[in-house]
Design an enzyme around this catalytic site. Structure first.
Site, PDB file in Angstrom:
ATOM      1  N   GLU A  51       0.789  -1.350  -0.095  1.00  0.00           N
ATOM      2  CA  GLU A  51       0.068   0.056   0.039  1.00  0.00           C
ATOM      3  C   GLU A  51       0.883   1.184   0.048  1.00  0.00           C
ATOM      4  O   GLU A  51       0.540   2.217  -0.778  1.00  0.00           O
ATOM      5  CB  GLU A  51      -0.834   0.154   1.016  1.00  0.00           C
ATOM      6  CG  GLU A  51      -2.044  -1.011   1.094  1.00  0.00           C
ATOM      7  CD  GLU A  51      -3.017  -0.644  -0.041  1.00  0.00           C
ATOM      8  OE1 GLU A  51      -3.367   0.546  -0.310  1.00  0.00           O
ATOM      9  OE2 GLU A  51      -3.336  -1.697  -0.604  1.00  0.00           O
ATOM     10  N   CYS A 210     -12.994   3.297 -14.386  1.00  0.00           N
ATOM     11  CA  CYS A 210     -13.497   4.611 -13.988  1.00  0.00           C
ATOM     12  C   CYS A 210     -12.446   5.624 -13.948  1.00  0.00           C
ATOM     13  O   CYS A 210     -11.907   6.082 -12.959  1.00  0.00           O
ATOM     14  CB  CYS A 210     -14.313   4.787 -12.598  1.00  0.00           C
ATOM     15  SG  CYS A 210     -15.145   6.228 -12.458  1.00  0.00           S
ATOM     16  N   CYS A 217     -17.566   3.622 -19.046  1.00  0.00           N
ATOM     17  CA  CYS A 217     -19.124   3.436 -18.398  1.00  0.00           C
ATOM     18  C   CYS A 217     -19.921   2.293 -18.849  1.00  0.00           C
ATOM     19  O   CYS A 217     -20.451   1.470 -18.220  1.00  0.00           O
ATOM     20  CB  CYS A 217     -19.759   4.575 -18.551  1.00  0.00           C
ATOM     21  SG  CYS A 217     -18.872   6.070 -17.821  1.00  0.00           S
ATOM     22  N   CYS A 220     -18.747  -0.849 -17.062  1.00  0.00           N
ATOM     23  CA  CYS A 220     -18.721  -0.804 -15.380  1.00  0.00           C
ATOM     24  C   CYS A 220     -19.889  -1.581 -14.718  1.00  0.00           C
ATOM     25  O   CYS A 220     -21.182  -1.332 -15.188  1.00  0.00           O
ATOM     26  CB  CYS A 220     -19.010   1.015 -15.225  1.00  0.00           C
ATOM     27  SG  CYS A 220     -18.829   1.115 -13.463  1.00  0.00           S
ATOM     28  N   CYS A 226     -25.125   4.623 -11.298  1.00  0.00           N
ATOM     29  CA  CYS A 226     -24.390   5.824 -11.286  1.00  0.00           C
ATOM     30  C   CYS A 226     -24.937   7.105 -11.774  1.00  0.00           C
ATOM     31  O   CYS A 226     -25.370   7.118 -12.993  1.00  0.00           O
ATOM     32  CB  CYS A 226     -23.050   5.375 -12.354  1.00  0.00           C
ATOM     33  SG  CYS A 226     -21.923   6.817 -12.478  1.00  0.00           S
TER      34      CYS A 226
END
Ligand code: SF4
Length: 365
Positions: A51, A210, A217, A220, A226
Site C-alpha cells: 500500500e 472509472c 462506463c 462498468c 451511477c
C-alpha cells in the site's frame, strides 16, 4: 470520529444506491485484478508495504521493487533493525522519499509499541507513522476483515461520480461528508472475504474502468446505479477548486569524479538534509546558480568544468531544472573545497546508496 480522522455514521444516510457493494464484490471476483504479488495474503506487513509503495507509484514499477524489498526485509523486525540508509537505498528511484523514512519509523513503532505485531483496528493503524486513514482501512479490511472503507484518490473519483457528489473536495466539510458516504456504502454484514473483494474492487474499478479522463462506463459493473453517468458528464466529478502552484527552480549539480587507488572511479556525494527535497538521500553537491558552483571549486580548475544536458524534474510543489556540471578531480586529492562535507562513493557501488531518481543516470557505472 475514529482515530483515523474518519467519521463513522450511526446509520447509513438515505438515498445511497442500493446494491452497490454486492455488484462491486461480484465484479471483482469475476473480472478484477488477481495474482498481483501482494494479493492473496493476510499478512499486514506485506499489505502495508504494498500500500505504501503503490501510493504515487504505478503498479508496473512496484512489481520490481516489492520482491526486492521483501527479499532484503522479509518481516517488520528486519526492517526495523536495518539502518535507515539501507532502506533509502532500496527505495531509490521510487520517489516521494518521506514514504521510505516513515516506513522505517513505522516498523520501529510496531516493534516498540505493538510487540512486533501490527494492530488490527484501522483506528490504531492510523496512529502509526506514514499510515493515513485510507491505508489504515486497506490494511484492516484486507487482513482483518474490518468493515471499513478506503478512500484514496481513485476511490474518491469513483464515489463522487457514482453519487454525482458535486461539493468541493478542497474543503474539509465535503471531504468529511464523502468519508461518511464511503463508509455507509460498506455492507454492514460483509464477511472478511467480502471485505477483501470490496476493497480490491474499489481499487480495481478506479484503476481500470472509472479512469480519470475516459471512464469506460459501458463496461462498468455499477453503471445502472451511477448518477454521474446519468448526468451525461461523469468526468466533471470530483470537484476540487484548489490547484497546485508549482514553483520553478534551477539547480546546478557538481559531479566531481576521480580515479581511486584500486582502479575504479569515485564520485563525490553529499547526504541531503533530513528535511526538504530528496531528504536523507545521497546526491552531488547542489548550488542555486552556476556562479555559486564555480565559486566552490579552486579557480585553477574552473576551466575544467564540463556542462551536461539539463533535465526537467517535476515534484509536487516544484518544477526543477537540473543542470549537471562534471569535473575530473586529481587522484588522491583531498575533499573538494567548499563542497567538503561529503564522501567518495565508487561508481560501481552506487546501487548501495539511496540516490534521487533523476541523478541516477549521471552516476551509473
Ligand atoms: Fe465511473 Fe462510469 Fe462506472 Fe460511473 S458508470 S462509476 S462514471 S465508470
Amino acid at each position: 470520529m475514529t482515530g483515523a480522522g474518519r467519521p463513522v455514521p450511526a446509520e447509513a444516510p438515505a438515498g445511497l444506491p442500493a446494491g452497490f457493494a454486492p455488484a462491486l464484490i461480484a465484479w471483482q471476483r469475476r473480472e478484477g485484478r488477481h495474482g498481483l504479488p501482494w494479493q492473496g495474503t493476510r499478512d499486514p506487513y506485506r499489505v502495508w508495504l504494498s500500500e505504501i509503495m503503490l501510493q504515487q507509484t504505478q503498479v508496473s514499477t512496484v512489481l520490481s521493487y516489492y520482491p526486492r524489498f521483501l527479499a532484503r526485509f522479509p518481516d517488520v523486525a528486519s526492517l526495523a533493525a536495518a539502518p535507515v540508509d539501507d532502506v533509502m537505498a532500496l527505495w531509490s528511484g521510487l520517489g516521494y522519499y518521506s514514504r521510505a523514512r516513515n516506513l522505517h519509523r513505522c516498523a520501529q513503532a510496531v516493534m516498540k509499541d505493538w510487540a512486533g505485531a501490527f494492530p488490527q483496528r484501522s483506528a490504531d493503524l492510523a496512529t502509526l507513522p506514514g499510515i493515513g486513514a485510507s491505508t489504515a482501512a486497506a490494511i484492516a479490511s484486507f487482513c482483518f476483515g474490518e468493515r471499513v472503507s478506503i478512500l484514496d484518490g481513485n476511490v474518491r473519483r469513483v464515489l463522487t461520480r457514482l453519487l454525482a457528489f458535486d461539493r468541493d473536495l478542497a474543503q474539509a466539510g465535503p471531504q468529511r461528508e464523502l468519508w461518511e458516504l464511503a463508509q455507509a456504502l460498506v455492507q454492514p454484514d460483509a464477511e472478511a472475504d467480502d471485505m477483501v473483494a470490496y476493497t480490491q474492487g474499489l481499487m480495481d474499478l478506479g484503476a481500470t474502468v472509472c479512469t480519470r479522463t475516459r471512464p469506460s462506463c459501458a463496461l462498468c459493473p455499477v453503471q445502472d446505479l451511477c448518477e454521474g453517468r446519468r448526468s451525461g458528464d461523469p468526468t466533471r466529478f470530483p470537484v476540487r477548486t484548489r490547484r497546485l502552484n508549482r514553483r520553478f527552480e534551477a539547480w546546478w549539480l557538481l559531479l566531481i569524479e576521480r580515479p581511486s587507488d584500486d582502479g575504479h572511479t569515485e564520485v563525490w556525494l553529499h547526504k541531503r538534509p533530513e528535511r526538504g527535497i530528496w531528504a536523507g538521500l545521497f546526491c552531488p553537491p547542489v548550488f542555486d546558480s552556476r556562479e555559486a558552483l564555480c565559486a566552490a571549486v579552486p579557480s585553477a580548475m574552473a576551466e575544467l568544468l564540463h556542462d551536461g544536458d539539463a533535465v526537467a524534474h517535476a515534484l509536487t510543489h516544484r518544477e526543477l531544472r537540473l543542470h549537471p556540471v562534471s569535473l575530473q578531480w586529481p587522484a588522491q586529492a583531498d575533499a573538494p573545497g567548499a563542497a567538503a562535507s561529503g564522501q567518495w562513493v565508487r561508481r560501481d557501488q552506487m546501487t548501495q546508496v539511496g540516490l534521487p531518481a533523476p541523478v541516477r543516470p549521471w552516476l551509473a557505472a
